[in-house]
Design a protein around this motif. Structure first.
Motif, short mmCIF file in Angstrom:
data_model
loop_
_atom_site.label_atom_id
_atom_site.label_comp_id
_atom_site.label_asym_id
_atom_site.label_seq_id
_atom_site.Cartn_x
_atom_site.Cartn_y
_atom_site.Cartn_z
N LYS A 60 -15.91 -10.18 1.87
CA LYS A 60 -16.55 -10.81 3.03
C LYS A 60 -15.52 -10.96 4.15
O LYS A 60 -14.61 -11.78 4.08
N LYS A 61 -15.69 -10.15 5.19
CA LYS A 61 -14.70 -10.12 6.27
C LYS A 61 -15.43 -10.11 7.61
O LYS A 61 -16.37 -9.35 7.80
N SER A 62 -14.96 -10.94 8.53
CA SER A 62 -15.57 -10.95 9.86
C SER A 62 -14.50 -11.18 10.93
O SER A 62 -13.44 -11.74 10.67
N LEU A 63 -14.83 -10.73 12.13
CA LEU A 63 -13.94 -10.87 13.28
C LEU A 63 -14.76 -11.44 14.44
O LEU A 63 -15.76 -10.85 14.86
N GLN A 64 -14.36 -12.61 14.93
CA GLN A 64 -15.07 -13.27 16.03
C GLN A 64 -14.52 -12.78 17.36
O GLN A 64 -13.30 -12.84 17.59
N ILE A 65 -15.40 -12.35 18.25
CA ILE A 65 -15.02 -11.90 19.59
C ILE A 65 -15.65 -12.86 20.60
O ILE A 65 -16.85 -13.14 20.51
N PRO A 66 -14.88 -13.39 21.56
CA PRO A 66 -15.47 -14.29 22.57
C PRO A 66 -16.71 -13.68 23.21
O PRO A 66 -16.75 -12.47 23.47
N GLU A 67 -17.70 -14.50 23.44
CA GLU A 67 -19.01 -14.04 23.87
C GLU A 67 -18.97 -13.17 25.13
O GLU A 67 -19.72 -12.19 25.24
N GLU A 68 -18.09 -13.51 26.08
CA GLU A 68 -18.06 -12.77 27.33
C GLU A 68 -17.32 -11.44 27.23
O GLU A 68 -17.38 -10.63 28.16
N GLU A 69 -16.64 -11.21 26.11
CA GLU A 69 -15.87 -9.96 25.94
C GLU A 69 -16.78 -8.86 25.37
O GLU A 69 -16.53 -8.30 24.30
N THR A 70 -17.82 -8.53 26.11
CA THR A 70 -18.81 -7.55 25.61
C THR A 70 -18.25 -6.14 25.49
O THR A 70 -18.58 -5.42 24.55
#
Length: 399
Positions: free
Chosen positions: A93-103
């Motif tokens: 289980k691996k995830s990477l969070q990207i700031p919302e505005e960094e589309t």
């Protein structure tokens, strides 16, 4: 051979042992030995009966995103670091969070993330939902990949006044990175500091989001604190009352002060609300975002009082305390200022002294830039006697 392949040449325990021996630490606000952080996540997963996982992200309070340069420049290493941490804990289980505005960044990472089995998630970390997972800074997983690639070097990432991010030795002083002329204040570690802090080393300074900002005599501390709080308001998820309401109140008070409606009690209220936020919120957004206002009011009280009591911005940056007028003795009625005014708030015609409607004027300064006669003046003082109707050039007499 890649860092991930090097890690998988040994057992998961071998990976944990190497992390512990290297004394690798979590980067950012939650600094602690990475080994301890991984073990704590494993224990929490068992206690909460939740699936163990790895979540890589910036700290929630990080609204500048300077450290995203690490991900943008070396996405493969970040994905490998996430995978190594997951291998060490025996999870997929691996995830990477990207700031919302960094589309754009989100879209550019899709292929690489799929290659490593990493889920991309938009937004800040939901700390409640992430229970049972090891939440690691993006720089931490990059450092982890470097460790297993034999390329890890200790240091602190720093971006001075928005310049390119650079990794510097911990014993380097901030003064060696900045122009020390006309320094009124420094901003780093989510707080404002006096100029003396320039003698601090980057290792001691706690530059947890990579940002060092130099404020000069032309920069307003109150305005700077208000902008930091507004950025946090826009990023906050709004689920925690203390964070949501605290940010609204703090940002509102700083804005009122910059617009000439500040009250003396705002200084004590900022301290009261800010300190409550630091201890009553579950993630770094609430815990840290108030520090900009807290440090500003504590260290630069005189600047706040100047705004509130004397209705004056020492930096001349708060336009509510600034007046712009056209000197009737210098205006030649050319009309250039009327042409560039974005609000059409300059009245006049050829060979007549022009007048500025102060109610609509935003003090943008565009009229000043085009006036060859230097007839348009900016002041924080009392206005001189000015025409109240259109008057021919050279005909206005002060009474």
């Amino acid at each position: 051979m890649s860092a991930l392949e090097n890690a998988k040449n040994g057992s998961s325990q071998d990976v944990l042992n190497k992390i512990q021996e290297a004394n690798l630490s979590e980067y950012g606000l939650c600094a602690q030995p990475l080994f301890d952080r991984l073990m704590a996540a494993k224990e929490e997963s068992a206690e909460e009966q939740k699936e163990l996982g790895i979540v890589a992200a910036l700290n929630n309070a990080d609204t500048d995103h300077a450290l995203l340069a690490v991900l943008k420049e070396q996405p493969e290493q970040v994905m490998e670091g996430i995978s190594i941490a997951a291998y060490a804990l025996g999870t997929e289980k691996k995830s990477l969070q990207i700031p919302e505005e960094e589309t754009d960044l989100f879209e550019s990472l899709k292929e690489t993330a799929e290659k490593y089995g990493v889920e991309l998630v938009s937004g800040i970390v939901n700390v409640r939902a992430a229970k049972g997972s090891a939440v690691l800074h993006i720089v931490t997983v990059k450092n982890l990949a470097d460790l297993f690639d034999g390329a890890y070097e200790d240091g602190v990432y720093v971006s001075v006044n928005g310049a390119d991010l650079q990794k510097v030795a911990k014993d380097k002083k901030i003064a060696e990175l900045i122009d020390t002329d006309d320094v009124k204040a420094l901003y780093f570690g989510y707080e404002y500091h006096t100029p003396e802090a320039a003698e601090t080393t980057v290792g001691e300074a706690g530059i947890t989001n990579g940002v060092v900002r130099v404020l000069t005599s032309k920069d307003c501390i109150v305005q700077g604190a208000q902008k930091e709080l507004l950025a946090s308001r826009k990023t906050s998820c709004g689920k925690c009352v203390f964070c949501r309401e605290g940010l609204i109140q703090l940002e509102h008070m700083q804005k009122e002060i910059t617009e000439g409606r500040g009250k003396v009690e705002f200084i004590d209220l900022t301290k009261e609300i800010g300190e409550a936020m630091c201890y009553s919120t579950p993630c770094s957004m609430g815990q840290v975002s108030a520090k900009a206002a807290l440090s500003a009011t504590e260290l630069f009280t005189k600047e706040y009082e100047e705004h509130i009591k004397k209705k004056n911005c020492p930096a001349g940056a708060c336009t509510s305390f600034v007046n712009i007028y056209i000197d009737p003795s210098l205006c030649n009625g050319c009309g250039e200022c009327m042409d560039v005014c974005p609000k059409d708030c300059i009245e006049g015609k050829a060979k007549y002294i022009h007048m500025i409607d102060d109610f609509d004027c935003t003090k943008c300064g565009k009229c000043m830039e085009v006036c060859d006669e230097d007839a348009i003046v900016q002041t924080t003082g009392k206005l001189p006697k000015l025409p109240n109707r259109l008057t021919k050039v050279g005909k206005f007499k002060k009474r």
